[in-house]
Write a protein that holds these residues in place. Structure first.
Motif, PDB file in Angstrom:
ATOM      1  N   SER A  19     -65.381 -32.926  46.430  1.00 34.30           N
ATOM      2  CA  SER A  19     -64.191 -32.832  46.787  1.00 34.30           C
ATOM      3  C   SER A  19     -63.401 -31.936  47.607  1.00 34.30           C
ATOM      4  CB  SER A  19     -63.968 -33.121  45.129  1.00 34.30           C
ATOM      5  OG  SER A  19     -64.163 -32.369  45.072  1.00 34.30           O
ATOM      6  N   LEU A  20     -62.364 -31.953  47.380  1.00 37.02           N
ATOM      7  CA  LEU A  20     -61.992 -30.937  48.209  1.00 37.02           C
ATOM      8  C   LEU A  20     -61.095 -29.965  47.201  1.00 37.02           C
ATOM      9  CD1 LEU A  20     -61.578 -32.663  50.365  1.00 37.02           C
ATOM     10  CD2 LEU A  20     -59.322 -32.290  50.994  1.00 37.02           C
ATOM     11  N   SER A  21     -60.887 -30.567  46.510  1.00 39.54           N
ATOM     12  CA  SER A  21     -60.727 -29.686  44.842  1.00 39.54           C
ATOM     13  C   SER A  21     -61.466 -29.169  44.419  1.00 39.54           C
ATOM     14  CB  SER A  21     -59.981 -30.431  43.378  1.00 39.54           C
ATOM     15  OG  SER A  21     -60.641 -31.151  43.575  1.00 39.54           O
ATOM     16  N   ALA A  22     -62.839 -29.215  44.450  1.00 40.23           N
ATOM     17  CA  ALA A  22     -64.581 -28.475  43.944  1.00 40.23           C
ATOM     18  C   ALA A  22     -64.550 -27.440  45.168  1.00 40.23           C
ATOM     19  CB  ALA A  22     -65.166 -28.914  43.926  1.00 40.23           C
ATOM     20  N   ALA A  23     -64.345 -27.538  46.831  1.00 39.19           N
ATOM     21  CA  ALA A  23     -64.449 -26.912  47.046  1.00 39.19           C
ATOM     22  C   ALA A  23     -63.636 -25.650  47.373  1.00 39.19           C
ATOM     23  CB  ALA A  23     -64.397 -27.692  48.565  1.00 39.19           C
ATOM     24  N   ALA A  24     -62.277 -26.153  46.394  1.00 34.91           N
ATOM     25  CA  ALA A  24     -61.211 -25.215  46.768  1.00 34.91           C
ATOM     26  C   ALA A  24     -61.740 -23.705  45.694  1.00 34.91           C
ATOM     27  CB  ALA A  24     -60.110 -25.773  46.994  1.00 34.91           C
ATOM     28  N   ARG A  25     -62.419 -24.480  44.601  1.00 36.08           N
ATOM     29  CA  ARG A  25     -62.692 -23.169  43.579  1.00 36.08           C
ATOM     30  C   ARG A  25     -63.471 -22.182  43.729  1.00 36.08           C
ATOM     31  NH1 ARG A  25     -61.312 -28.345  40.331  1.00 36.08           N
ATOM     32  NH2 ARG A  25     -64.153 -29.261  40.316  1.00 36.08           N
ATOM     33  N   SER A  30     -56.662 -22.523  47.838  1.00 38.48           N
ATOM     34  CA  SER A  30     -55.929 -23.150  46.996  1.00 38.48           C
ATOM     35  C   SER A  30     -56.146 -24.625  48.038  1.00 38.48           C
ATOM     36  CB  SER A  30     -54.395 -23.256  47.517  1.00 38.48           C
ATOM     37  OG  SER A  30     -53.923 -22.707  48.919  1.00 38.48           O
ATOM     38  N   LEU A  31     -56.334 -25.802  46.900  1.00 38.80           N
ATOM     39  CA  LEU A  31     -55.960 -26.932  47.710  1.00 38.80           C
ATOM     40  C   LEU A  31     -55.454 -27.745  48.701  1.00 38.80           C
ATOM     41  CD1 LEU A  31     -56.837 -29.960  47.160  1.00 38.80           C
ATOM     42  CD2 LEU A  31     -55.725 -30.576  45.928  1.00 38.80           C
ATOM     43  N   ALA A  32     -54.190 -26.967  48.718  1.00 36.13           N
ATOM     44  CA  ALA A  32     -53.562 -27.154  50.212  1.00 36.13           C
ATOM     45  C   ALA A  32     -53.653 -25.827  51.949  1.00 36.13           C
ATOM     46  CB  ALA A  32     -52.484 -26.392  50.323  1.00 36.13           C
ATOM     47  N   VAL A  33     -54.875 -25.458  51.144  1.00 32.49           N
ATOM     48  CA  VAL A  33     -55.499 -24.268  52.237  1.00 32.49           C
ATOM     49  C   VAL A  33     -56.661 -25.125  52.980  1.00 32.49           C
ATOM     50  CG1 VAL A  33     -56.281 -22.165  53.144  1.00 32.49           C
ATOM     51  CG2 VAL A  33     -54.367 -22.225  51.772  1.00 32.49           C
ATOM     52  N   VAL A  34     -57.109 -25.739  51.829  1.00 31.72           N
ATOM     53  CA  VAL A  34     -58.426 -26.387  52.073  1.00 31.72           C
ATOM     54  C   VAL A  34     -58.000 -27.755  53.025  1.00 31.72           C
ATOM     55  CG1 VAL A  34     -60.473 -27.502  51.294  1.00 31.72           C
ATOM     56  CG2 VAL A  34     -60.591 -25.391  50.631  1.00 31.72           C
ATOM     57  N   SER A  35     -57.265 -28.056  52.121  1.00 30.36           N
ATOM     58  CA  SER A  35     -57.485 -29.576  52.983  1.00 30.36           C
ATOM     59  C   SER A  35     -56.383 -30.041  55.029  1.00 30.36           C
ATOM     60  CB  SER A  35     -55.769 -30.091  52.591  1.00 30.36           C
ATOM     61  OG  SER A  35     -55.321 -31.007  52.935  1.00 30.36           O
ATOM     62  N   LYS A  36     -56.093 -28.425  54.641  1.00 29.97           N
ATOM     63  CA  LYS A  36     -55.062 -27.359  55.993  1.00 29.97           C
ATOM     64  C   LYS A  36     -55.932 -27.481  56.836  1.00 29.97           C
ATOM     65  CE  LYS A  36     -51.612 -25.052  58.045  1.00 29.97           C
ATOM     66  NZ  LYS A  36     -50.571 -23.970  57.990  1.00 29.97           N
ATOM     67  N   ARG A  37     -57.149 -26.586  56.370  1.00 33.44           N
ATOM     68  CA  ARG A  37     -58.083 -26.190  57.528  1.00 33.44           C
ATOM     69  C   ARG A  37     -59.227 -27.575  57.208  1.00 33.44           C
ATOM     70  NH1 ARG A  37     -58.912 -21.331  58.908  1.00 33.44           N
ATOM     71  NH2 ARG A  37     -57.941 -19.650  57.491  1.00 33.44           N
TER      72      ARG A  37
END
Length: 311
Positions: A19-25, A30-37
């Motif tokens: 998941s994006l949130s797990a990868a962000a941690r 931040s979740l927003a940066v992971v999603s943007k990349r």
């Protein structure tokens, strides 16, 4: 390129984490940066890599193929980093180096301390000699020379290109004028040096034609450093490697006499004994020196070393 590599790293971590949130941690982002990349990577590739909802994340067909390749590439990068780290850990002990006087003074004097900052477990003994010495017999690990030595028991690794120029001081040109072509050198004071002194200067013209000129002058020496000083004092024109006179050209103390003509020159080599297992200290020194010298070499259209301000 580095930014793109980070996007790829984020993508592979998203897949492995699920998941994006797990990868962000895991990445400390931040979740927003992971999603943007991830979105930027998909936009750059022009395909959707993952189908994601609030509860699940699945690779598309294109995403699965891309992920497989990315994992392989990132794995190779990791292996390369580990290899470099292992070289650093194994790079230790006394490194015996020999080089010519001019090159040692102008370049190795500043580069070797920088090398030791990177490899603190290495000690360097630099012996300066313009004579060709036997590496094995003298116990040297590596020699820095212009051109390769004709010895089958040695390995010559090219470090950087070279270029030679005929040059003189502004005071000389004010007094004697400027040659326009190699043949004009017969009417100029030319400084011969070497053992024996080189009095036949060879040039390649803009049309590719080769010309050899027999030079003459009132100054002759067996020492290149003395010839260099004579040229700086306006005593005549001298034929020198750009590695010797580049800083003086940049500072205006010397000027190129025949900019449209090239002079054949042997590149700089690191020469070391032909051993099956080369010591880590030798490998890292050659890699470091080659990188520094290539980065410092430039000559607008013909190549030239950096100015003293940038060295």
């Amino acid at each position: 390129m580095i930014d793109s590599l980070l996007d790829v790293t984020v993508f592979t971590r998203v897949v492995s984490a699920g998941s994006l949130s797990a990868a962000a941690r895991e990445l400390g982002m931040s979740l927003a940066v992971v999603s943007k990349r991830l979105a930027r990577l998909e936009e750059r590739l022009g395909v959707r890599l993952v189908n994601r909802t609030t509860r699940s994340l699945n690779l598309t067909e294109e995403g699965a193929e891309f992920h497989e390749r990315c994992v392989r590439v990132l794995g190779e990068i990791g292996e390369a980093e580990e290899k470099v780290r292992s070289l650093r850990r194994g790079a230790s002990g006394l490194l015996k180096v020999t080089a010519t006087a001019a090159f040692a003074r102008r370049h190795l004097g500043r580069l070797i301390p920088r090398f030791l900052e990177r490899y603190p477990d290495i000690r360097v003994q630099l012996d300066v000699s313009d004579s060709v010495v036997g590496l094995v017999e003298s116990g040297y690990d590596v020699a820095i020379r212009f051109g390769a030595l004709p010895d089958s028991d040695l390995i010559a690794k090219r470090l950087a290109p070279n270029h030679r120029v005929v040059c003189g001081a502004p005071s000389y040109f004010a007094r004697k004028g400027r040659p326009r072509r190699p043949a004009d050198l017969k009417n100029h004071d030319c400084i011969a040096f070497g053992n024996p002194p080189n009095q036949d200067w060879q040039f390649e013209g803009p049309d590719g034609e080769t010309t050899t000129v027999r030079i003459a002058g009132s100054l002759v020496t067996n020492n290149g450093e003395v010839a260099h000083e004579w040229a700086l004092e306006g005593g005549g024109l001298v034929l020198k490697s750009i590695w010797d006179v580049g800083v003086d050209l940049d500072a205006g103390r010397l000027e190129v006499a025949l900019p449209d003509y090239r002079v054949p020159a042997a590149p700089i080599h690191a020469i070391y004994p032909h051993n099956r297992g080369v010591a880590a200290k030798v490998k890292v020194f050659i890699e470091f020196l080659g990188g520094e010298l290539r980065a410092a070499y430039r000559w607008d259209g013909m190549d030239r070393v950096e100015s003293s301000a940038s060295t």
